[in-house]
Write a protein that holds these residues in place. Structure first.
Motif, PDB file in Angstrom:
ATOM      1  N   GLN A  55       0.806  -1.220   0.000  1.00 51.93           N
ATOM      2  CA  GLN A  55       0.000   0.000   0.000  1.00 51.93           C
ATOM      3  C   GLN A  55       0.840   1.271   0.000  1.00 51.93           C
ATOM      4  OE1 GLN A  55      -2.898  -0.223   3.132  1.00 51.93           O
ATOM      5  NE2 GLN A  55      -3.703  -2.166   2.375  1.00 51.93           N
ATOM      6  N   GLU A  56       1.968   1.250   0.698  1.00 48.59           N
ATOM      7  CA  GLU A  56       2.771   2.466   0.769  1.00 48.59           C
ATOM      8  C   GLU A  56       3.227   2.913  -0.620  1.00 48.59           C
ATOM      9  OE1 GLU A  56       7.081   4.041   2.492  1.00 48.59           O
ATOM     10  OE2 GLU A  56       6.177   2.241   3.335  1.00 48.59           O
ATOM     11  N   GLY A  57       3.795   1.987  -1.395  1.00 51.73           N
ATOM     12  CA  GLY A  57       4.247   2.334  -2.739  1.00 51.73           C
ATOM     13  C   GLY A  57       3.106   2.755  -3.638  1.00 51.73           C
ATOM     14  N   LEU A  58       1.956   2.040  -3.538  1.00 51.88           N
ATOM     15  CA  LEU A  58       0.802   2.395  -4.367  1.00 51.88           C
ATOM     16  C   LEU A  58       0.315   3.800  -4.047  1.00 51.88           C
ATOM     17  CD1 LEU A  58      -1.436   1.719  -6.389  1.00 51.88           C
ATOM     18  CD2 LEU A  58      -2.709   0.686  -4.500  1.00 51.88           C
ATOM     19  N   LEU A  59       0.236   4.140  -2.767  1.00 51.13           N
ATOM     20  CA  LEU A  59      -0.259   5.457  -2.389  1.00 51.13           C
ATOM     21  C   LEU A  59       0.680   6.565  -2.844  1.00 51.13           C
ATOM     22  CD1 LEU A  59      -1.696   4.718   1.165  1.00 51.13           C
ATOM     23  CD2 LEU A  59      -2.954   5.035  -0.982  1.00 51.13           C
ATOM     24  N   LEU A  60       1.985   6.308  -2.838  1.00 49.16           N
ATOM     25  CA  LEU A  60       2.930   7.309  -3.329  1.00 49.16           C
ATOM     26  C   LEU A  60       2.722   7.569  -4.818  1.00 49.16           C
ATOM     27  CD1 LEU A  60       6.172   6.196  -1.446  1.00 49.16           C
ATOM     28  CD2 LEU A  60       4.880   8.310  -1.078  1.00 49.16           C
ATOM     29  N   ASP A  61       2.554   6.480  -5.586  1.00 48.04           N
ATOM     30  CA  ASP A  61       2.312   6.655  -7.028  1.00 48.04           C
ATOM     31  C   ASP A  61       0.954   7.293  -7.285  1.00 48.04           C
ATOM     32  OD1 ASP A  61       4.773   5.600  -7.601  1.00 48.04           O
ATOM     33  OD2 ASP A  61       4.030   3.587  -8.058  1.00 48.04           O
ATOM     34  N   LEU A  62      -0.042   6.920  -6.461  1.00 50.16           N
ATOM     35  CA  LEU A  62      -1.367   7.523  -6.598  1.00 50.16           C
ATOM     36  C   LEU A  62      -1.303   9.029  -6.346  1.00 50.16           C
ATOM     37  CD1 LEU A  62      -4.448   7.381  -6.894  1.00 50.16           C
ATOM     38  CD2 LEU A  62      -4.559   6.831  -4.448  1.00 50.16           C
ATOM     39  N   ALA A  63      -0.520   9.425  -5.344  1.00 50.82           N
ATOM     40  CA  ALA A  63      -0.400  10.857  -5.044  1.00 50.82           C
ATOM     41  C   ALA A  63       0.180  11.615  -6.231  1.00 50.82           C
ATOM     42  CB  ALA A  63       0.479  11.046  -3.803  1.00 50.82           C
ATOM     43  N   GLU A  64       1.171  11.026  -6.909  1.00 50.15           N
ATOM     44  CA  GLU A  64       1.731  11.672  -8.091  1.00 50.15           C
ATOM     45  C   GLU A  64       0.685  11.847  -9.180  1.00 50.15           C
ATOM     46  OE1 GLU A  64       5.214   9.819  -9.593  1.00 50.15           O
ATOM     47  OE2 GLU A  64       6.317   9.899  -7.709  1.00 50.15           O
ATOM     48  N   ALA A  65      -0.119  10.802  -9.393  1.00 47.94           N
ATOM     49  CA  ALA A  65      -1.156  10.887 -10.425  1.00 47.94           C
ATOM     50  C   ALA A  65      -2.186  11.954 -10.078  1.00 47.94           C
ATOM     51  CB  ALA A  65      -1.823   9.520 -10.585  1.00 47.94           C
ATOM     52  N   LEU A  66      -2.573  12.046  -8.802  1.00 45.15           N
ATOM     53  CA  LEU A  66      -3.557  13.047  -8.395  1.00 45.15           C
ATOM     54  C   LEU A  66      -3.016  14.462  -8.537  1.00 45.15           C
ATOM     55  CD1 LEU A  66      -5.071  11.276  -5.244  1.00 45.15           C
ATOM     56  CD2 LEU A  66      -6.170  11.598  -7.469  1.00 45.15           C
ATOM     57  N   VAL A  67      -1.736  14.630  -8.209  1.00 43.69           N
ATOM     58  CA  VAL A  67      -1.130  15.956  -8.374  1.00 43.69           C
ATOM     59  C   VAL A  67      -1.130  16.360  -9.841  1.00 43.69           C
ATOM     60  CG1 VAL A  67       1.031  17.240  -8.215  1.00 43.69           C
ATOM     61  CG2 VAL A  67       0.253  15.859  -6.274  1.00 43.69           C
ATOM     62  N   LYS A  68      -0.801  15.414 -10.726  1.00 41.84           N
ATOM     63  CA  LYS A  68      -0.819  15.706 -12.168  1.00 41.84           C
ATOM     64  C   LYS A  68      -2.217  16.139 -12.607  1.00 41.84           C
ATOM     65  CE  LYS A  68      -0.445  13.377 -16.683  1.00 41.84           C
ATOM     66  NZ  LYS A  68       0.329  14.407 -17.373  1.00 41.84           N
ATOM     67  N   ILE A  69      -3.228  15.405 -12.143  1.00 43.96           N
ATOM     68  CA  ILE A  69      -4.605  15.737 -12.520  1.00 43.96           C
ATOM     69  C   ILE A  69      -4.963  17.129 -12.008  1.00 43.96           C
ATOM     70  CG2 ILE A  69      -7.024  15.120 -12.138  1.00 43.96           C
ATOM     71  CD1 ILE A  69      -6.095  12.168 -12.017  1.00 43.96           C
ATOM     72  N   SER A  70      -4.622  17.422 -10.740  1.00 41.93           N
ATOM     73  CA  SER A  70      -4.993  18.716 -10.148  1.00 41.93           C
ATOM     74  C   SER A  70      -4.324  19.882 -10.868  1.00 41.93           C
ATOM     75  CB  SER A  70      -4.642  18.738  -8.662  1.00 41.93           C
ATOM     76  OG  SER A  70      -3.238  18.718  -8.473  1.00 41.93           O
ATOM     77  N   GLU A  71      -3.134  19.658 -11.399  1.00 50.01           N
ATOM     78  CA  GLU A  71      -2.404  20.728 -12.066  1.00 50.01           C
ATOM     79  C   GLU A  71      -2.874  20.982 -13.492  1.00 50.01           C
ATOM     80  OE1 GLU A  71       1.914  20.226  -9.762  1.00 50.01           O
ATOM     81  OE2 GLU A  71       1.608  19.356 -11.763  1.00 50.01           O
ATOM     82  N   GLU A  72      -3.500  19.972 -14.119  1.00 48.85           N
ATOM     83  CA  GLU A  72      -3.764  20.085 -15.546  1.00 48.85           C
ATOM     84  C   GLU A  72      -5.235  20.152 -15.941  1.00 48.85           C
ATOM     85  OE1 GLU A  72      -1.560  17.311 -17.894  1.00 48.85           O
ATOM     86  OE2 GLU A  72       0.245  17.441 -16.644  1.00 48.85           O
ATOM     87  N   VAL A  73      -6.168  19.737 -15.074  1.00 45.69           N
ATOM     88  CA  VAL A  73      -7.573  19.784 -15.479  1.00 45.69           C
ATOM     89  C   VAL A  73      -8.066  21.223 -15.470  1.00 45.69           C
ATOM     90  CG1 VAL A  73      -8.115  17.437 -14.742  1.00 45.69           C
ATOM     91  CG2 VAL A  73      -8.325  19.306 -13.101  1.00 45.69           C
ATOM     92  N   PRO A  74      -8.912  21.591 -16.436  1.00 42.98           N
ATOM     93  CA  PRO A  74      -9.339  22.991 -16.550  1.00 42.98           C
ATOM     94  C   PRO A  74     -10.606  23.323 -15.767  1.00 42.98           C
ATOM     95  CG  PRO A  74     -10.031  21.767 -18.474  1.00 42.98           C
ATOM     96  CD  PRO A  74      -9.301  20.792 -17.606  1.00 42.98           C
ATOM     97  N   CYS A  75     -11.225  22.303 -15.129  1.00 37.53           N
ATOM     98  CA  CYS A  75     -12.470  22.539 -14.410  1.00 37.53           C
ATOM     99  C   CYS A  75     -12.538  21.606 -13.206  1.00 37.53           C
ATOM    100  CB  CYS A  75     -13.677  22.349 -15.331  1.00 37.53           C
ATOM    101  SG  CYS A  75     -13.847  20.667 -15.965  1.00 37.53           S
ATOM    102  N   PRO A  76     -13.439  21.853 -12.267  1.00 35.39           N
ATOM    103  CA  PRO A  76     -13.555  20.961 -11.110  1.00 35.39           C
ATOM    104  C   PRO A  76     -13.872  19.526 -11.539  1.00 35.39           C
ATOM    105  CG  PRO A  76     -14.726  23.000 -10.700  1.00 35.39           C
ATOM    106  CD  PRO A  76     -14.325  23.029 -12.149  1.00 35.39           C
ATOM    107  N   CYS A  77     -13.295  18.568 -10.814  1.00 34.26           N
ATOM    108  CA  CYS A  77     -13.484  17.147 -11.118  1.00 34.26           C
ATOM    109  C   CYS A  77     -13.674  16.357  -9.821  1.00 34.26           C
ATOM    110  CB  CYS A  77     -12.284  16.567 -11.864  1.00 34.26           C
ATOM    111  SG  CYS A  77     -11.966  17.298 -13.481  1.00 34.26           S
TER     112      CYS A  77
END
Length: 641
Positions: A55-77
């Motif tokens: 779980q630790e490794g998965l959550l670290l990779d998940l956090a990276e994916a969420l940060v990417k989404i938060s930085e690039e989406v143009p509207c609330p999701c």
């Protein structure tokens, strides 16, 4: 507000690729005016958590994916994620807005704790229990949203007064033949969601996951319902779609151009779900081809046809087993020709004069063919066979069982439906099924089909609907047969452990009701007096102090009730000539037994025990209107109960 539902097919845990697609879809939706984009519950991480050490490794990779989404989406999701709570899936949803990530369930829980809601509910007792403290309610663009992950969550929105304009239901449920609501928009007129819209007086946005995650199949079919029950928008089943709908909380209806809800065709949806599940399950296991054993029987014909629909004829290798019966041999050959399958014939006489041994050797030849072709062997076992016909000591069936969570009576229904598309399965094969050899089963129907219907009714009553043996007997009769069926179900448990995986197609699988190994006790049909607890009165003590307190409270309640009854009698009872009735001892004993059941490990005091769909593959909650185990007359009586 324009709300977009991104119905997308993904691979669980493919975080980077899925995040990129989410950003692409969010940009496309924003270009079309969407002010909120909602992604499916299973899109990023599937529906079942990884093991704790990972779980630790998965959550670290998940956090990276969420940060990417938060930085690039143009509207609330709304981006759903999955965590682990003591080995069970714990869904969460991240609100991505202005570059920030807000965990909605966690925020709701902390807010409830801060305001004392959790303590308040804890002190009120079961009868005054409130909604789940982590039920998300949030505001965006002047619209008040509620978020539901399960039918239990929807029940809370139905039963309690929430000031919400829109309820977002993120389906993490998976398709189940016995629950119309699990098919989402395609069955909206048969499922629960119209009732939810009426109860909440809110728009219902159903966000359907799409694809196969583990062994659960999700069919898509996202939808938008108005508070007054009109279908505003719907995505197709089994296809990706970007659904964008105008949701106006100020609108009182009706819509100018509402959609007409589809007539729910359960066999067609189930066949397509199994076909999708088979193709994607094999792909996840690293296979593109399958090997099937074709002998002209119902189940073998259904599995071969399903595999062909899922994979294409060039990817299915048929082992044609002949010599059992001339008519079956002819039907098997005709099926292989109709499906255009490459065939290898195996005469039973060349194997062994012992029929059981020959059948085991045929299974070994199927595995050898699969190994030679680089294919996955498919088992022809259905749910009825896995429940009652895989006996301890028998040779296990290798490979995936596409029909392993489908009762045999339902297989007949599926085959009839499939033949309306193209008549590939002969009449001989459609009737080539066996009724499990249960003592006394001949008394349970005039035809083989009606006897099979009774067997599957008993199994579904016990497995999917969790009904005690005595309740099943009260409705369907034949106590000795019902007892024998459930005894056989328990006795076959050791053999089931060696069978391969199944594609989940019901609200509870056989794995969910596994019988404890070594448990010799078996239930039997009980009389009304036995179930009322006669014969055990006075033998149960909770301790002298508690016994005395309960007796005193009971006496006081009896006095109050007696006074109330007396006053009613003075007002109207004398005229009616109705004598006073003594205390109902049977009811008292029933109340005591219910109290003991409440304190048992699986009883009602377990606050997290879901209603209804409580298996590993479901998330709990009532199936809703139309949630029936089947369509024959005997099932209709059962479903009404």
């Amino acid at each position: 507000m324009k709300i977009a539902v991104a119905q997308m097919r993904t691979t669980a845990g493919e975080l980077e690729r899925t995040a990129e697609r989410m950003v692409e879809l969010a940009k496309k939706a924003a270009d079309e005016g969407a002010q909120l984009v909602v992604f499916p519950a299973a899109a990023l991480m599937g529906v079942w958590p990884v093991d704790p050490p990972s779980q630790e490794g998965l959550l670290l990779d998940l956090a990276e994916a969420l940060v990417k989404i938060s930085e690039e989406v143009p509207c609330p999701c709304i981006v759903p994620v999955l965590s682990d709570a003591d080995g069970a899936p714990a869904p969460e949803a991240m609100l991505v807005h202005d570059g920030e990530l807000t965990p909605l369930k966690l925020s709701a829980l902390l807010r409830s704790s801060a305001t004392g809601q959790t303590d308040k509910h804890a002190g009120e007792g079961l009868e005054e229990d409130g909604p789940a403290p982590d039920l998300p309610v949030f505001e965006l663009g002047g619209v008040h949203f509620g978020l539901a992950f399960s039918f239990d969550d929807l029940n809370d929105f139905d039963d309690y007064d929430f000031d919400v304009d829109v309820v977002l239901y993120l389906d993490g449920y998976g398709f189940a033949m016995d629950d119309p609501s699990s098919a989402m928009g395609v069955s909206v007129s048969d499922g629960r969601f119209m009732d939810d819209a009426e109860a909440t007086d809110a728009w219902i946005v159903g966000v359907g996951s799409l694809g196969t995650y583990g062994t659960q199949v999700f069919t898509g079919s996202s939808f938008v319902l108005t508070p007054w029950g009109e279908l505003a928008a719907q995505s197709p089943s089994f296809e990706e779609d970007l659904l964008i709908a105008d949701v106006d909380p100020e609108l009182d209806g009706p819509l100018d151009h509402p959609l007409n809800p589809e007539v729910y065709d359960r066999p067609l949806v189930a066949w397509n779900a199994l076909s999708q599940g088979l193709a994607e399950s094999l792909s996840q296991m690293g296979f593109t081809q399958a090997a099937v054993l074709v002998d002209g029987t119902l189940d073998s014909s259904a599995v071969a046809t399903l595999a062909t629909d899922a994979l294409g004829p060039t990817n299915v290798h048929a082992l044609l087993v002949t010599g059992i019966d001339d008519k079956l041999d002819s039907s098997a050959r005709r099926l292989a020709e109709n499906l255009r399958l490459p065939v290898r014939e195996l005469p039973m006489a060349a194997l062994s004069p012992d029929h059981a041994l020959a059948a085991d050797l045929a299974q070994a030849h199927l595995v050898a063919l699969a190994r030679e072709e680089g294919a996955m062997p498919l088992s022809n076992l259905d749910k009825t066979a896995l429940a009652l016909e895989v006996l301890p000591g028998s040779m296990p069936h290798a490979g995936l069982a596409p029909l392993g969570d489908v009762y045999r009576y339902a297989v007949i229904e599926l085959v009839h439906m499939r033949n309306t598309i193209s008549p590939v399965i002969s009449r001989t094969s459609r009737h080539a099924f066996e009724v499990p050899a249960i003592p006394g089963i001949e008394e349970c129907g005039l035809t083989a089909e009606s006897r099979l219907d009774f067997v599957d009714y008993v199994l579904a009553s016990h497995i999917e609907w969790g009904r005690p043996l005595s309740d099943i007997v009260d409705d369907g009769g034949h106590p000795q047969v019902v007892s024998a069926i459930l005894d056989r179900l328990a006795s076959c448990e050791p053999a089931r452990m060696s069978c391969g995986p199944v594609i989940v197609a019901s609200s509870r699988t056989l794995e969910d009701v596994a019988w404890p190994l070594g448990m010799m006790w078996r239930d039997r049909a009980r009389t009304k007096a036995e179930r009322a607890g006669e014969g055990i009165g006075g033998t149960i003590s909770l301790g002298d102090d508690l016994d005395e307190a309960i007796a005193q409270a009971t006496e006081e309640l009896g006095s109050v009730a007696g006074s109330h009854d007396a006053s009613k009698g003075q007002q109207g009872g004398e005229e009616a000539g109705v004598p006073a009735t003594p205390r109902d001892r049977e009811k008292d004993m029933r109340d005591i037994l219910n109290l003991l059941r409440d304190f048992s490990l699986t009883g009602g005091l377990a606050a997290d025990q879901p209603e209804g769909r409580s298996g590993r593959h479901g998330q709990g909650g009532r199936p809703g209107p139309g949630g029936t185990p089947g369509d024959s007359s005997i099932w209709r009586t059962f479903s009404e109960n």
